[in-house]
Design an enzyme around this catalytic site. Structure first.
Site, short mmCIF file in Angstrom:
data_model
loop_
_atom_site.label_atom_id
_atom_site.label_comp_id
_atom_site.label_asym_id
_atom_site.label_seq_id
_atom_site.Cartn_x
_atom_site.Cartn_y
_atom_site.Cartn_z
CD GLU A 36 -32.05 -122.58 -36.51
OE1 GLU A 36 -32.37 -123.50 -35.76
OE2 GLU A 36 -32.13 -121.37 -36.16
CD1 TRP B 118 -39.68 -127.19 -25.28
CD2 TRP B 118 -38.38 -125.52 -24.60
NE1 TRP B 118 -38.76 -126.96 -26.26
CE2 TRP B 118 -37.95 -125.93 -25.88
CE3 TRP B 118 -37.70 -124.44 -23.99
CZ2 TRP B 118 -36.87 -125.34 -26.55
CZ3 TRP B 118 -36.63 -123.86 -24.66
CH2 TRP B 118 -36.23 -124.30 -25.91
CG ASP C 51 -45.03 -125.68 -34.86
OD1 ASP C 51 -44.75 -125.30 -33.70
OD2 ASP C 51 -44.65 -125.06 -35.87
CD GLU D 171 -38.58 -127.03 -29.90
OE1 GLU D 171 -37.57 -126.34 -30.03
OE2 GLU D 171 -38.70 -127.92 -29.05
CD GLU D 172 -41.75 -120.42 -34.20
OE1 GLU D 172 -40.67 -119.83 -34.20
OE2 GLU D 172 -42.52 -120.42 -35.19
#
Ligand SMILES: *[C@@H]1O[C@H](CO)[C@@H](O)[C@H](O)[C@H]1NC(C)=O
Length: 487
Positions: A418, A136, A191, A194-195
């Site tokens: 989303e 992750w 960030d 999550e990238e």
């Protein structure tokens, strides 16, 4: 992002429900928006409830692939804390359950480390509070700061209502998260999307806020917040690096990426560091500051060309907003929560101008204003002036036009996913996203003049003579189990 939160609720967000305007306040032009707000609010409220587990340890019995993110939980429980303080007494038990659960979660060793070696920066856990061990984007250093902010909100309430002993039980948790912040703020992180690995505006601004609030809480409790004051001003010094002169570059210190830097990261950051008592301060990027408004225009404009759904919409009218225009996740679409944040910033700014009694237009913010009010000019406009009335009405109308976009792309059943399709506007990606519903509710609360307590931005904005990356050495201790007197 797929969001599941710890802790249950029956009557969450009642405070926000108060913000829904009555039909009699509607003007003809806004009728559509008001109707949408009235019908969507209970759906959004329920939408948050449905995604929160049945007790403080998370969704017991839920499928093993349900997760709790430290960031998302922190953001939502901050909002629940605000709603509780605004009068929704039923929320207290859930805040207490959140505190109890975090005292356990802080001790869970995970791939980022254990309590003293960086484990607090782990982004997500299984809802049964076991570690998630697959690959992750680690660490995500906004989590500890956001959890501290949520915990402090409740601790401040306890102190204010004469329950200082209970607040003392929360302090060790805050101290751990703050130890992490002081030790890790000058290291790279992933960030909030999550990238990107680098430095994130949202993360740094949240860390600054957490340090300021923790320092004040320590003083109120007779505790010491080691190095918090110096570190806060150093983090704030670093936050200035994200300002390009015309907008926020949301990701810096990256190992190269293909983005221009305009990112709703900055919008989410600005609404979460809004302080209703602060002036229109550029240093802390307050919603009504020139920097915030210039950035608002830059980010919103970056989405005008590329999305089919935005075609034909004039400058000065709200459009669908995504994370960043270079986004390719699920095809790169507008997000409900980013579009809501665009509106929320403007409601925050309107609150601040009214409170301060003046609206100032500077060279930096002028382009934002001329888009929505052609004859806008640099100057200070007192609240009793005609210009102030006209300009603030234009800002309100502009903010409402973003709600109009949400309205247009909310399906008949009111569910908020989303994203919605960049060309056809159909809902996409995670269905019933908690964060989408929560962002709708805070936007509506701010529109109705319901604001969170101050976090000290007005006095916590001093910069050191020189920026330094020297971080502190964290002082961690395994928190004791936190229990609460039964009601
Ligand atoms: C560390 O802090 C210095 C001083 O503010 C700054 O120039 C640098 O970019 C920071 N680096 C990271 C990774 O935060």
């Amino acid at each position: 992002m797929h969001v599941k939160f710890v802790v249950a609720a029956e009557a969450l967000f009642a405070g926000y429900a108060l913000a829904v305007p009555t039909a009699t306040q509607q003007t003809k032009r806004q009728t559509g928006v008001e109707e949408y707000i009235a019908s969507e609010s209970p759906i959004a409220y329920q939408g948050v409830l449905n995604n929160i587990g049945p007790d403080g340890s998370g969704a017991q019995g839920a499928a093993a692939d349900f997760y709790t993110w430290t960031r998302d939980s922190g953001l939502v429980f901050k909002e629940l804390g605000d709603a509780f303080i605004a009068g929704d007494a039923a929320l207290e038990v859930h805040l207490q359950n959140y505190v109890t659960a975090q005292a356990e979660l802080q001790k869970v060793s995970n791939p980022s480390g254990d309590l003293e070696t960086g484990g607090l920066g782990e982004p997500k856990f299984h809802v049964d509070m076991t570690a998630f061990t697959e690959e992750w984007g680690r660490p995500q250093s906004d989590g500890p700061a956001l959890r501290a902010i949520a915990l402090i909100t409740y601790a401040n309430h306890l102190i204010g209502s004469g329950q200082t002993e209970q607040a003392q039980n929360i302090w060790p948790l805050v101290q751990n998260d703050i130890a992490y912040v002081t030790e890790w703020w000058n290291k790279t992180t992933f960030d909030l999307w999550e990238e990107v690995e680098g430095s994130s505006f949202f993360t740094a601004a949240s860390q600054h806020r957490a340090l300021i609030e923790a320092n004040a809480l320590a003083a109120a409790l007779g505790q010491t917040c080691e190095g918090c004051e110096e570190q806060a001003s150093q983090v704030l010094c670093f936050v200035q690096d994200f300002w390009t002169g015309s907008a926020v570059n949301s990701n810096i210190n990256t190992q190269g990426n293909n983005r221009a830097g305009l990112d709703a990261n900055s919008f989410v950051s600005i609404i979460h560091t809004f302080d209703p008592e602060a002036p229109c301060d550029d240093v802390t990027f307050q919603p009504c500051s020139a920097r915030s408004l210039a950035n608002h225009k830059a980010v919103v404009d970056s989405f005008r060309e590329g999305y089919g759904v935005n075609q034909g919409i004039e400058q000065g009218v709200g459009v669908a907003v995504g994370r960043y225009i270079e986004d390719v996740y699920m095809g790169g679409n507008p997000w409900y929560l980013c579009t809501a944040a665009a509106a929320e910033i403007l409601y925050d700014a309107l609150f601040q101008w009214a409170k301060i009694g003046t609206l100032s237009i500077t060279d930096v913010s002028l382009p934002f204003f001329t888009d929505i009010y052609e004859s806008a000019a640099v100057g200070d406009y007192a609240a009793d002036s005609e210009e102030y009335t006209a300009i603030t009405a234009a800002v309100k109308e502009y903010a409402d036009s973003f709600i109009g976009v949400l309205q247009k792309y909310t399906p008949k059943d009111g569910s908020l996913a989303e994203q919605f399709g960049r060309d056809d506007g159909t809902p996409k990606s995670a269905a019933h996203l908690t964060w989408s519903y929560a962002s709708f509710l805070t936007m509506i609360a701010r529109r109705g003049g319901i604001v969170p307590p101050t976090w000290g931005a007005a006095t916590g904005n001093t910069l050191p003579d020189q920026c330094s990356g020297a971080s502190g050495k964290g002082n961690y201790a395994g928190p004791a189990t936190v229990s609460w007197p039964s009601a």
